[in-house]
Design an enzyme around this catalytic site. Structure first.
Site, PDB file in Angstrom:
ATOM      1  N   ILE A 198     -15.987 -97.189  14.156  1.00  0.00           N
ATOM      2  CA  ILE A 198     -15.803 -95.971  13.381  1.00  0.00           C
ATOM      3  C   ILE A 198     -14.549 -95.107  13.821  1.00  0.00           C
ATOM      4  O   ILE A 198     -13.789 -94.787  13.143  1.00  0.00           O
ATOM      5  CB  ILE A 198     -17.097 -94.935  13.674  1.00  0.00           C
ATOM      6  CG1 ILE A 198     -18.436 -95.320  13.256  1.00  0.00           C
ATOM      7  CG2 ILE A 198     -16.696 -93.262  13.305  1.00  0.00           C
ATOM      8  CD1 ILE A 198     -19.666 -94.766  13.839  1.00  0.00           C
ATOM      9  N   GLU A 255     -31.414 -83.092  18.938  1.00  0.00           N
ATOM     10  CA  GLU A 255     -31.273 -83.017  17.340  1.00  0.00           C
ATOM     11  C   GLU A 255     -31.636 -81.592  16.747  1.00  0.00           C
ATOM     12  O   GLU A 255     -32.477 -80.799  17.506  1.00  0.00           O
ATOM     13  CB  GLU A 255     -32.196 -84.127  16.837  1.00  0.00           C
ATOM     14  CG  GLU A 255     -31.949 -85.443  17.064  1.00  0.00           C
ATOM     15  CD  GLU A 255     -30.670 -85.999  16.641  1.00  0.00           C
ATOM     16  OE1 GLU A 255     -30.332 -85.718  15.354  1.00  0.00           O
ATOM     17  OE2 GLU A 255     -29.859 -86.672  17.210  1.00  0.00           O
ATOM     18  N   CYS A 270     -16.569 -92.462  20.851  1.00  0.00           N
ATOM     19  CA  CYS A 270     -17.354 -92.971  21.733  1.00  0.00           C
ATOM     20  C   CYS A 270     -18.953 -92.944  21.818  1.00  0.00           C
ATOM     21  O   CYS A 270     -19.349 -92.124  21.437  1.00  0.00           O
ATOM     22  CB  CYS A 270     -16.535 -92.736  23.080  1.00  0.00           C
ATOM     23  SG  CYS A 270     -16.937 -91.071  23.751  1.00  0.00           S
ATOM     24  N   PRO A 271     -19.497 -93.939  22.366  1.00  0.00           N
ATOM     25  CA  PRO A 271     -20.929 -93.848  22.627  1.00  0.00           C
ATOM     26  C   PRO A 271     -21.393 -92.780  23.912  1.00  0.00           C
ATOM     27  O   PRO A 271     -20.268 -92.236  24.349  1.00  0.00           O
ATOM     28  CB  PRO A 271     -21.373 -95.166  23.057  1.00  0.00           C
ATOM     29  CG  PRO A 271     -20.310 -95.903  23.693  1.00  0.00           C
ATOM     30  CD  PRO A 271     -19.100 -95.342  22.909  1.00  0.00           C
ATOM     31  N   ASP A 331     -20.938 -82.384  14.888  1.00  0.00           N
ATOM     32  CA  ASP A 331     -22.172 -82.933  13.838  1.00  0.00           C
ATOM     33  C   ASP A 331     -23.279 -83.199  14.848  1.00  0.00           C
ATOM     34  O   ASP A 331     -24.346 -83.432  14.506  1.00  0.00           O
ATOM     35  CB  ASP A 331     -21.631 -84.187  13.454  1.00  0.00           C
ATOM     36  CG  ASP A 331     -22.981 -84.851  12.257  1.00  0.00           C
ATOM     37  OD1 ASP A 331     -23.185 -84.009  11.531  1.00  0.00           O
ATOM     38  OD2 ASP A 331     -23.161 -85.948  12.907  1.00  0.00           O
ATOM     39  N   HIS A 357     -26.254 -83.188  12.488  1.00  0.00           N
ATOM     40  CA  HIS A 357     -26.137 -84.723  12.496  1.00  0.00           C
ATOM     41  C   HIS A 357     -26.425 -85.328  11.203  1.00  0.00           C
ATOM     42  O   HIS A 357     -27.316 -86.100  10.943  1.00  0.00           O
ATOM     43  CB  HIS A 357     -27.348 -85.214  13.513  1.00  0.00           C
ATOM     44  CG  HIS A 357     -26.986 -86.552  14.045  1.00  0.00           C
ATOM     45  ND1 HIS A 357     -27.860 -87.360  14.845  1.00  0.00           N
ATOM     46  CD2 HIS A 357     -26.251 -87.583  13.855  1.00  0.00           C
ATOM     47  CE1 HIS A 357     -27.582 -88.420  15.170  1.00  0.00           C
ATOM     48  NE2 HIS A 357     -26.226 -88.491  14.236  1.00  0.00           N
TER      49      HIS A 357
HETATM   50  P1  NAD Z   1     -18.650 -99.126  18.677  1.00  0.00           P
HETATM   51  O1  NAD Z   1     -19.658 -99.820  19.608  1.00  0.00           O
HETATM   52  O2  NAD Z   1     -17.929-100.068  17.681  1.00  0.00           O
HETATM   53  O3  NAD Z   1     -17.334 -98.311  19.367  1.00  0.00           O
HETATM   54  C1  NAD Z   1     -17.633 -97.567  20.412  1.00  0.00           C
HETATM   55  C2  NAD Z   1     -16.276 -97.589  21.369  1.00  0.00           C
HETATM   56  O4  NAD Z   1     -16.213 -96.673  22.188  1.00  0.00           O
HETATM   57  C3  NAD Z   1     -16.121 -99.146  22.060  1.00  0.00           C
HETATM   58  O5  NAD Z   1     -15.012 -99.414  21.688  1.00  0.00           O
HETATM   59  C4  NAD Z   1     -16.287 -98.467  23.696  1.00  0.00           C
HETATM   60  O6  NAD Z   1     -15.278 -99.569  24.408  1.00  0.00           O
HETATM   61  C5  NAD Z   1     -15.745 -97.287  23.520  1.00  0.00           C
HETATM   62  N1  NAD Z   1     -16.171 -96.429  24.694  1.00  0.00           N
HETATM   63  C6  NAD Z   1     -17.235 -96.686  25.527  1.00  0.00           C
HETATM   64  N2  NAD Z   1     -17.052 -95.794  26.385  1.00  0.00           N
HETATM   65  C7  NAD Z   1     -15.986 -94.988  26.127  1.00  0.00           C
HETATM   66  C8  NAD Z   1     -15.327 -93.822  27.101  1.00  0.00           C
HETATM   67  N3  NAD Z   1     -15.865 -93.472  28.090  1.00  0.00           N
HETATM   68  N4  NAD Z   1     -14.156 -93.255  26.488  1.00  0.00           N
HETATM   69  C9  NAD Z   1     -13.562 -93.726  25.407  1.00  0.00           C
HETATM   70  N5  NAD Z   1     -14.081 -94.803  24.770  1.00  0.00           N
HETATM   71  C10 NAD Z   1     -15.261 -95.451  25.155  1.00  0.00           C
HETATM   72  O7  NAD Z   1     -19.588 -98.099  17.840  1.00  0.00           O
HETATM   73  P2  NAD Z   1     -19.147 -97.062  16.514  1.00  0.00           P
HETATM   74  O8  NAD Z   1     -20.099 -97.705  15.476  1.00  0.00           O
HETATM   75  O9  NAD Z   1     -17.808 -97.015  16.475  1.00  0.00           O
HETATM   76  O10 NAD Z   1     -20.140 -95.819  16.943  1.00  0.00           O
HETATM   77  C11 NAD Z   1     -19.306 -95.020  17.968  1.00  0.00           C
HETATM   78  C12 NAD Z   1     -20.350 -93.772  18.325  1.00  0.00           C
HETATM   79  O11 NAD Z   1     -20.578 -92.953  17.164  1.00  0.00           O
HETATM   80  C13 NAD Z   1     -21.863 -94.384  18.627  1.00  0.00           C
HETATM   81  O12 NAD Z   1     -22.121 -94.899  19.867  1.00  0.00           O
HETATM   82  C14 NAD Z   1     -22.766 -93.009  18.092  1.00  0.00           C
HETATM   83  O13 NAD Z   1     -22.962 -92.442  19.328  1.00  0.00           O
HETATM   84  C15 NAD Z   1     -21.703 -92.306  17.168  1.00  0.00           C
HETATM   85  N6  NAD Z   1     -22.394 -92.453  16.143  1.00  0.00           N
HETATM   86  C16 NAD Z   1     -22.565 -91.273  15.443  1.00  0.00           C
HETATM   87  C17 NAD Z   1     -23.077 -91.074  14.013  1.00  0.00           C
HETATM   88  C18 NAD Z   1     -23.325 -89.793  13.420  1.00  0.00           C
HETATM   89  O14 NAD Z   1     -23.903 -89.588  12.202  1.00  0.00           O
HETATM   90  N7  NAD Z   1     -22.838 -88.759  13.830  1.00  0.00           N
HETATM   91  C19 NAD Z   1     -23.132 -92.182  13.261  1.00  0.00           C
HETATM   92  C20 NAD Z   1     -23.241 -93.340  14.131  1.00  0.00           C
HETATM   93  C21 NAD Z   1     -22.394 -93.470  15.088  1.00  0.00           C
END
Ligand code: NAD
Length: 315
Positions: free
Chosen positions: A155, A262, A204-205, A257, A282
């Site tokens: 993302i 939730e 990030c997660p 968001d 969300h």
């Molecule tokens: P992804 O696993 O492809 O990417 C996450 C990246 O974050 C990884 O590259 C990881 O190395 C990096 N990371 C981990 N810890 C970190 C830190 N402390 N500082 C900086 N970077 C860090 O996941 P994605 O598909 O890109 O999704 C990212 C996050 O977005 C998900 O974990 C989820 O929490 C969130 N998300 C939110 C929604 C929404 O509707 N709001 C939807 C999907 C995902």
């Protein structure tokens, strides 16, 4: 195998039936239930299930432990922090997610928030309805801004590409830089990102390294004109510190968001009352396209797992 879906996947019955048909043809059973967050109801529905499917509804250790034949939890979501993974591990239950289904949807909502905040869309819309003018609400363009992406996974990088297409300079921070980021963004330290960015966007997660990463001290490093976008997970940001920073003019605006919990949010949540804060319940992941893609992915996860493959396995 007995397969139980514990909450709707946001697709029509027709799409759901088409996704489930190959499993029914192979002799498995599939039952879809409406959402119920009561663990007792969940246990009643899933107690003899081999496979549980959930989206973003919390699945507690209590439920996981009570389902004696459980072998596989198929999470129709990217983030998996709402499922008790420790309980699943303890029981030897495999867990998968729906990685990637909402990459475009989340990146697009991120851009939508950036543009809405920069051009004061909620405020000018209200003015227009009230028969007033734009006086004092002339905003800024996204082109030329420095965008800082925290978390450069799927993302984060898609958001970076969209920002580049708008003419932004994109910088990024991640614990482990990605080769795929080459040509899209330049890696800097977290402190450099916070001090240099006009817009900081979180991707990030939630984990031990990211919880409250955006603290009172780090907000103070940002430009007074900066915007913060959080479409990652609520606890990455200290909400009270962010609300205080917005109200005191430490930063200029925020698009949020995701929260600690939730929606529906408590009416006194600090970010519902802070200045220039755009809030959504969300919804970043939810588009017609992403919901259809997600249903396809999670049913494929089951077929692949039954065939002994490791598709989207997170545990
Ligand atoms: P992804 O696993 O492809 O990417 C996450 C990246 O974050 C990884 O590259 C990881 O190395 C990096 N990371 C981990 N810890 C970190 C830190 N402390 N500082 C900086 N970077 C860090 O996941 P994605 O598909 O890109 O999704 C990212 C996050 O977005 C998900 O974990 C989820 O929490 C969130 N998300 C939110 C929604 C929404 O509707 N709001 C939807 C999907 C995902």
């Amino acid at each position: 195998m007995k397969i139980v879906l514990l909450e709707p996947l946001g697709v029509s019955q027709q799409v759901l039936d088409a996704c489930a048909q190959p499993l029914l043809d192979a002799g498995h059973t599939f039952t879809a239930y409406p959402k119920d967050t009561d663990p007792a109801v969940q246990i009643e529905r899933a107690k003899d299930a081999d496979i549980i499917m959930v989206a973003n509804m919390p699945l507690s250790g209590e439920v996981i432990r009570a389902c004696e034949s459980l072998k596989f939890i198929d999470i129709a979501f990217t983030g998996v922090d709402h499922v008790d993974l420790a309980a699943a591990k303890e029981k030897g239950v495999a867990v998968s997610n729906a990685a990637g289904y909402s990459t475009q949807a989340v990146a697009e909502l991120t851009l939508c928030m950036m543009l809405s905040l920069l051009r004061h869309v909620p405020q000018v819309e209200e003015r227009c309805r009230a028969g007033m003018t734009k006086e004092g609400l002339v905003g800024c363009e996204l082109a030329g801004k420095t965008v800082g992406i925290i978390g450069t996974g799927a993302i984060g990088l898609r958001t970076a590409q969209l920002c580049k297409a708008f003419g932004c300079k994109v910088i990024g921070y991640a614990p482990r830089p990605k080769e795929a980021a080459e040509g899209i963004l330049t890696y800097v330290s977290l402190e450099e990102l916070l001090t240099q960015s006009d817009i900081v966007s979180l991707h990030c997660p939630i984990n031990d390294s990211s919880r409250h990463m955006i603290s009172r001290e780090r907000l103070a490093l940002m430009k007074p004109s900066a915007l913060l976008i959080n479409v990652a997970r609520g606890p990455v940001v200290d909400s009270q510190a962010l609300a205080d920073a917005l109200n005191a003019g430490i930063i200029a605006g925020a698009g949020i968001d995701v929260f600690e919990n939730e929606s529906p949010l408590p009416v006194d949540h600090p970010l519902l009352h802070s200045k220039n804060t755009l809030v959504t319940p969300h919804v970043a992941f939810a588009s017609q396209e992403s919901m259809a893609a997600r249903a396809k992915i999670v049913f494929e996860n089951i077929t692949r797992w039954l065939d002994g493959h490791q598709q989207n396995i997170v545990l």
